[in-house]
Design a protein around this motif. Structure first.
Motif, PDB file in Angstrom:
ATOM      1  N   VAL A 100     -86.717 -17.414  -8.095  1.00 21.79           N
ATOM      2  CA  VAL A 100     -87.153 -18.630  -8.809  1.00 21.79           C
ATOM      3  C   VAL A 100     -88.233 -19.329  -8.000  1.00 21.79           C
ATOM      4  O   VAL A 100     -89.269 -19.742  -8.524  1.00 21.79           O
TER       5      VAL A 100
ATOM      6  N   ALA B 213     -90.524 -23.842 -13.461  1.00 22.46           N
ATOM      7  CA  ALA B 213     -89.410 -23.624 -12.533  1.00 22.46           C
ATOM      8  C   ALA B 213     -88.116 -24.283 -13.028  1.00 22.46           C
ATOM      9  O   ALA B 213     -87.024 -23.785 -12.758  1.00 22.46           O
TER      10      ALA B 213
ATOM     11  N   GLU C 211     -86.879 -24.536 -16.091  1.00 19.62           N
ATOM     12  CA  GLU C 211     -86.154 -23.639 -16.991  1.00 19.62           C
ATOM     13  C   GLU C 211     -85.661 -22.397 -16.256  1.00 19.62           C
ATOM     14  O   GLU C 211     -84.543 -21.929 -16.493  1.00 19.62           O
ATOM     15  N   ARG C 212     -86.486 -21.838 -15.371  1.00 23.53           N
ATOM     16  CA  ARG C 212     -86.082 -20.636 -14.638  1.00 23.53           C
ATOM     17  C   ARG C 212     -84.883 -20.929 -13.738  1.00 23.53           C
ATOM     18  O   ARG C 212     -83.940 -20.146 -13.637  1.00 23.53           O
TER      19      ARG C 212
ATOM     20  N   ARG D  37     -81.865 -21.220 -15.943  1.00 24.70           N
ATOM     21  CA  ARG D  37     -81.447 -19.947 -16.516  1.00 24.70           C
ATOM     22  C   ARG D  37     -80.754 -19.083 -15.453  1.00 24.70           C
ATOM     23  O   ARG D  37     -79.727 -18.441 -15.700  1.00 24.70           O
ATOM     24  N   THR D  38     -81.320 -19.096 -14.246  1.00 21.53           N
ATOM     25  CA  THR D  38     -80.730 -18.345 -13.134  1.00 21.53           C
ATOM     26  C   THR D  38     -79.344 -18.889 -12.803  1.00 21.53           C
ATOM     27  O   THR D  38     -78.367 -18.149 -12.642  1.00 21.53           O
TER      28      THR D  38
END
Lengths: 201, 201
Positions: free
Chosen positions: B84, B92, B94-95, B98-99
């Motif tokens: 990320v 970043a 959203e990433r 999501r992670t």
């Protein structure tokens, strides 16, 4: 001695005596802790405390009110939040946060609130918060504030406010723990406003 | 029998034997719990486990690594977050979310994470999280991601992510508990992005 008089004597007090209220409250706390919010009834609490259900209603009102009393919160969040709701949705994010911080940052009130939050978090499956605290205490007020999709918005507001409580007060993470209230309001208020009234996907 | 041999015999194992690692870890957990992160030293842990400090380094690396190991997290958040961070600040929020959800929503991983969070929250003064978990485990990575005022941004990100953990997993507040990951990302991702890179007052 008649049977009812014997029963009263065995409890060592008269109905309505000063310690009756405390006993009802203790019975309510035990019931909410053991049986959860849904499993608790006014009748069951009254029976455990050895009093008439009418007396429980007389002292505490509804089951919702009894629950709020059993939480031993130093303030009734429904009273505190009422003016925020009455002022309508414009700027409600900042007002909500300012009101919230005013209560939590008060050194006379914070210890009681912290004890309540710790006890709610320690409840193994979080059942009391899920079943009662947010739906009973906070949810209806926020739903009045944001009639548009409250079921989507309230959990988002809750997620940010709960995170603020945990980081600022429970964990006391610097600089969140020491941040002046104005700064918290300026930084997190717009996010609460977005969750309350902004466009949600 | 020489003195060192007697000492080894009294511990009932050879240095480096399979249970040595577990004993070092147990000593580390006890020390972090009793003395906090700052009060814990590799030397002290080694002494409590009856091994050489070099062996602790050999098994676990630095004190930071030992702390992560002692948390018994089923994943190392530093490894999970590295991609990320590597992809830079654009998107970043959203990433990151999501992670984060990919790890927490994995039924093989969640119970271990929940146990860790409950244990961190039960730590009376929240000291381990304040002293170590965020500064050691999460802070440096986020600071790499957002070199602009990380000291102001990381607590805001932490407040929202901690609130998501508590409402979605610890309290399991509906509908947050059952919300599809895509919806959580769509609703909370922009807020994390704002905290990471937006204009802060």
């Amino acid at each position: 001695m008649t049977a009812p008089a014997a029963a009263r004597a065995s409890r060592g007090r008269r109905p309505g005596a000063p310690d009756t209220r405390a006993e009802v409250l203790a019975a309510a706390r035990a019931s909410f802790a053991e049986k959860g919010f849904r499993g608790t009834t006014i009748r069951g609490v009254a029976s455990a405390a050895g009093v008439d259900p009418a007396l429980v209603h007389h002292y505490f009102g509804t089951k919702d009110d009894l629950f709020v009393a059993a939480l031993e919160i130093p303030v009734d969040p429904r009273e505190v939040l009422a003016p925020v709701v009455a002022a309508g949705p414009d700027g409600a994010g900042e007002r909500l946060l300012r009101t919230f911080l005013g209560v939590w940052d008060d050194p006379a009130i914070r210890p009681g609130l912290l004890a309540m939050v710790r006890s709610l978090l320690a409840d193994d499956d979080g059942g009391l918060v899920r079943q009662a605290f947010i739906p009973v205490v906070v949810g209806p007020l926020l739903a009045e504030l944001v009639p548009d999709r409250p079921e989507a918005r309230i959990p988002l507001v809750a997620s940010q406010v709960v995170g603020l409580i945990v980081t600022r007060y429970v964990i006391a993470l610097p600089p969140m723990a020491d941040m002046p209230a104005d700064e918290v309001v300026a930084r997190i208020g717009p996010v609460l406003q977005h969750y309350l009234t902004g466009d949600l996907p």
